[in-house]
Design a protein around this motif. Structure first.
Motif, PDB file in Angstrom:
ATOM      1  N   LEU A   1       0.843  -1.198   0.000  1.00 51.45           N
ATOM      2  CA  LEU A   1       0.000   0.000   0.000  1.00 51.45           C
ATOM      3  C   LEU A   1       0.879   1.250   0.000  1.00 51.45           C
ATOM      4  O   LEU A   1       1.850   1.326   0.752  1.00 51.45           O
ATOM      5  N   ALA A   2       0.516   2.207  -0.834  1.00 48.77           N
ATOM      6  CA  ALA A   2       1.260   3.466  -0.923  1.00 48.77           C
ATOM      7  C   ALA A   2       0.320   4.622  -0.608  1.00 48.77           C
ATOM      8  O   ALA A   2      -0.879   4.552  -0.904  1.00 48.77           O
ATOM      9  N   PRO A   3       0.817   5.711  -0.002  1.00 49.26           N
ATOM     10  CA  PRO A   3      -0.044   6.851   0.331  1.00 49.26           C
ATOM     11  C   PRO A   3      -0.452   7.622  -0.907  1.00 49.26           C
ATOM     12  O   PRO A   3       0.315   7.750  -1.871  1.00 49.26           O
ATOM     13  N   ASN A   4      -1.689   8.135  -0.881  1.00 51.35           N
ATOM     14  CA  ASN A   4      -2.210   8.948  -1.984  1.00 51.35           C
ATOM     15  C   ASN A   4      -3.183   9.959  -1.380  1.00 51.35           C
ATOM     16  O   ASN A   4      -4.387   9.727  -1.371  1.00 51.35           O
ATOM     17  N   ALA A   5      -2.627  11.046  -0.836  1.00 54.44           N
ATOM     18  CA  ALA A   5      -3.413  12.067  -0.136  1.00 54.44           C
ATOM     19  C   ALA A   5      -4.168  11.406   1.015  1.00 54.44           C
ATOM     20  O   ALA A   5      -3.566  10.768   1.867  1.00 54.44           O
ATOM     21  N   ALA A   6      -5.503  11.521   1.042  1.00 53.90           N
ATOM     22  CA  ALA A   6      -6.285  10.928   2.133  1.00 53.90           C
ATOM     23  C   ALA A   6      -6.696   9.503   1.819  1.00 53.90           C
ATOM     24  O   ALA A   6      -7.475   8.907   2.559  1.00 53.90           O
ATOM     25  N   ARG A   7      -6.158   8.939   0.741  1.00 58.59           N
ATOM     26  CA  ARG A   7      -6.510   7.587   0.322  1.00 58.59           C
ATOM     27  C   ARG A   7      -5.261   6.740   0.190  1.00 58.59           C
ATOM     28  O   ARG A   7      -4.143   7.224   0.329  1.00 58.59           O
ATOM     29  N   LEU A   8      -5.465   5.464  -0.080  1.00 57.50           N
ATOM     30  CA  LEU A   8      -4.357   4.533  -0.242  1.00 57.50           C
ATOM     31  C   LEU A   8      -4.402   3.933  -1.632  1.00 57.50           C
ATOM     32  O   LEU A   8      -5.486   3.632  -2.155  1.00 57.50           O
ATOM     33  N   SER A   9      -3.230   3.764  -2.217  1.00 56.83           N
ATOM     34  CA  SER A   9      -3.111   3.087  -3.506  1.00 56.83           C
ATOM     35  C   SER A   9      -2.580   1.679  -3.277  1.00 56.83           C
ATOM     36  O   SER A   9      -1.669   1.484  -2.473  1.00 56.83           O
ATOM     37  N   VAL A  10      -3.138   0.731  -3.983  1.00 61.40           N
ATOM     38  CA  VAL A  10      -2.648  -0.642  -3.915  1.00 61.40           C
ATOM     39  C   VAL A  10      -1.519  -0.774  -4.935  1.00 61.40           C
ATOM     40  O   VAL A  10      -1.760  -0.775  -6.141  1.00 61.40           O
ATOM     41  N   ARG A  11      -0.284  -0.856  -4.420  1.00 58.47           N
ATOM     42  CA  ARG A  11       0.866  -0.965  -5.321  1.00 58.47           C
ATOM     43  C   ARG A  11       0.962  -2.370  -5.904  1.00 58.47           C
ATOM     44  O   ARG A  11       1.247  -2.544  -7.077  1.00 58.47           O
ATOM     45  N   PHE A  12       0.709  -3.379  -5.085  1.00 57.54           N
ATOM     46  CA  PHE A  12       0.655  -4.754  -5.588  1.00 57.54           C
ATOM     47  C   PHE A  12      -0.087  -5.623  -4.574  1.00 57.54           C
ATOM     48  O   PHE A  12      -0.194  -5.289  -3.390  1.00 57.54           O
TER      49      PHE A  12
END
Length: 573
Positions: free
Chosen positions: A332-343
């Protein structure tokens, strides 16, 4: 798939008693407001404990199982039985006293709503406290003087009545469970469990992701008009029931709270778990993939043997490891107030160990310890360590992690990043040489054949670029022997051009070598003459005009192998 796996993990953890059931979650509490039977605040008890962080001893709040927190944005939403000073005392130092009073009144209303029908002494004391507490006199209260500054910083508080925490009262717990489960609204089919449930419009937040907001970030969040359809707003576009929303976020927060099993790859926070929530799988994955230090009770040799056996599909009875157990890795990577699934990776644990074991076998090379190279060390070879930001490319880190986990081809960006560092620094470290070897073993190229992709020097190789790299290493050795303590060698001036355009550079190097040989004693001169002659017999009469990228990889490996061979011979002597 991700939410389903996390929901199953939550159910496993609940069965083992490691996590709270729906409606309850761990909260970090700093102080307890101690009330008597009449609801009068008698004193405040600190719940902070000392934690050793490096050389410093820090005070940390105590984790307690409490009613699940609300999701706050800008509105006033109180928690039940615990909160900060604005909600439980009606005071803060944010310069908005009226808002603090509103927070206190909202908290009082919530506690009356849930506890008016509860007749226990603890419930009556809490309601009496809210009825008679005067926020405007809080700063003058003797019980709050010693901890006032900490309370103003946002420390969380909890109620304790006659020596017992309020959440331990069975009737108060029952009142909360009834309130939490009493949800009005249209039931839909939950996309995670498949069961009818009221959809959760705003999912609970996830805390512990490096770089994300400290208050938490959302894994599932839809709040823009572009995401709305058929009149549905927020997460109702993809209905996840209240149970599943609570379950997957509780499981995720549980994993992230265990810092020993949380890893970093670039900007990505990585967590892993086995179906059944058994910790020994995380231990072996952390050792083999991320380079974690094993506990004193288990030797590294035992763990390497376990990796080898599991890669062959053999169960490890000592550590109770089953190669067929489903295993998950989430980045999981940070994306402002949300999270991105990196893998996200799911496979049997034995297959993962097979891919990881093969990856480490490809990385084996002379000059490197036989220990496994963790992902962070591999990615460190792609960055300039003299810069302030030493983080690898997030995209590269994710692509390399996926390649290692799945056993697929390494990304071309890994080769490009390593070659860029070699050109910039004119230095082939053992790690970079290992990456070149592993890359072309997994991504075969006829111009970087298998004969050069060996652990140590292959003196029988007839590959021209590889042999040119060997010759360059010998020329450098001649120069260093002839000019002891020289600051800059031919590598600093000619290495990149020799690897790219040999026909232009090697004649110059030949002439320089002859001059350096004249300075040497007879023994050294004869020894180097013999080495150069053997290598030139393979090269023939002319040099290639230009070398492609794979051929430059062969050149670099030839140079590295020859240089390591020289160091090895010195050690033997």
């Amino acid at each position: 798939m991700i939410l389903q796996a996390l929901t199953r993990l939550f159910e496993d953890l609940v069965q083992q008693g490691k996590i709270s059931r729906p409606g309850w979650s761990p909260a970090k509490i700093s102080y307890a407001l101690c009330l008597d039977a009449s609801g009068t605040l008698e004193y405040v008890v600190p719940l902070l404990s000392e934690v050793q962080v490096g050389k410093n001893t820090l005070l940390r709040p105590a984790p307690m199982g409490l009613p699940s927190p609300v999701t706050r944005t800008v509105g006033i939403l109180p928690n039940f039985l615990w909160d900060n000073s604005s909600y439980l005392l009606g005071v803060d130092e944010k310069g908005k006293p009226e808002r603090s009073r509103s927070c206190f009144r909202a908290s009082a209303a919530l506690h009356h709503q849930l506890l008016d029908e509860v007749s226990t002494p603890a419930a009556k004391a809490i309601l009496s406290f809210f009825d008679f507490w005067q926020p405007e006199l809080a700063q003058e209260h003797t019980a709050l003087k010693d901890c006032w500054q900490e309370l103003m910083k946002g420390a969380n508080l909890v109620f304790r009545v006659d020596g017992m925490f309020a959440q331990e009262d069975p009737l108060i717990r029952s009142a909360w469970d009834t309130h939490y489960g009493d949800v009005s609204g249209e039931k839909q089919q939950c996309l995670v469990t498949g069961n009818p449930d009221v959809a959760e419009p705003v999912h609970p937040t996830v805390k512990g992701i490096a770089g994300a907001q400290s208050s938490g970030a959302a894994l599932v969040s839809l709040n823009a008009p572009a995401f709305c359809s058929y009149g549905k707003e927020q997460s109702l576009n993809a209905p996840v029931g209240k149970y599943a929303a609570f379950a997957y976020t509780a499981a995720l927060n549980y994993l992230l709270a265990d810092r020993e099993n949380v890893h970093r790859i670039g900007d990505t926070t990585v967590i892993c778990w086995a179906e059944g929530a058994e910790p020994q799988y995380n231990l072996l994955a952390g050792f083999s993939i991320f380079g974690d230090t094993p506990p004193d009770t288990i030797s590294t040799d035992d763990l390497r043997a376990a990796v080898s056996n599991l890669a062959q599909g053999i169960a490890c009875e000592e550590l109770k490891l089953d190669p067929n157990r489903p295993f998950y890795i989430l980045g999981l990577a940070p994306n402002a107030a949300r999270l991105s699934v990196r893998f996200f990776y799911r496979n049997s644990f034995g297959t993962l160990m097979q891919n990881v074991n093969a990856h480490h076998a490809r990385l084996e090379i002379a000059g490197r310890p036989r220990s496994m190279m963790p992902l962070w060390a591999l990615l460190r070879e792609t960055v300039n360590l003299n810069t302030t930001d030493k983080s690898p490319s997030p995209v590269l880190a994710g692509a390399v992690a996926r390649a290692v986990f799945t056993g697929s081809a390494y990304p071309a960006s890994l080769l490009e990043a390593v070659m860029l560092r070699i050109r910039a620094e004119r230095e082939i470290t053992p790690g970079r040489a290992a990456i070149l070897k592993a890359y072309y073993l997994k991504n075969p190229s006829t111009k970087c054949p298998k004969e050069v992709l060996t652990v140590g020097l292959n003196e029988n190789s007839t590959n021209i670029p590889y042999t040119l790299g060997r010759l360059f290493a010998v020329y450098e050795a001649v120069q260093e022997t002839a000019n002891r303590g020289i600051n800059a060698t031919i590598k600093d001036k000619y290495f990149n051009s020799a690897a790219a355009t040999p026909a232009m550079i090697f004649p110059i190097l030949d002439n320089l070598c002859q001059k350096h040989l004249r300075k040497l004693d007879t023994g050294f001169r004869i020894s180097y003459d013999r080495q150069i002659g053997q290598i030139k017999d393979i090269l023939g009469e002319s040099y290639p005009v230009r070398l492609s990228l794979p051929e430059q990889g062969s050149f670099n490996l030839g140079y590295y192998h020859q240089k390591q061979f020289r160091y090895t011979k010195k050690e033997e002597k």
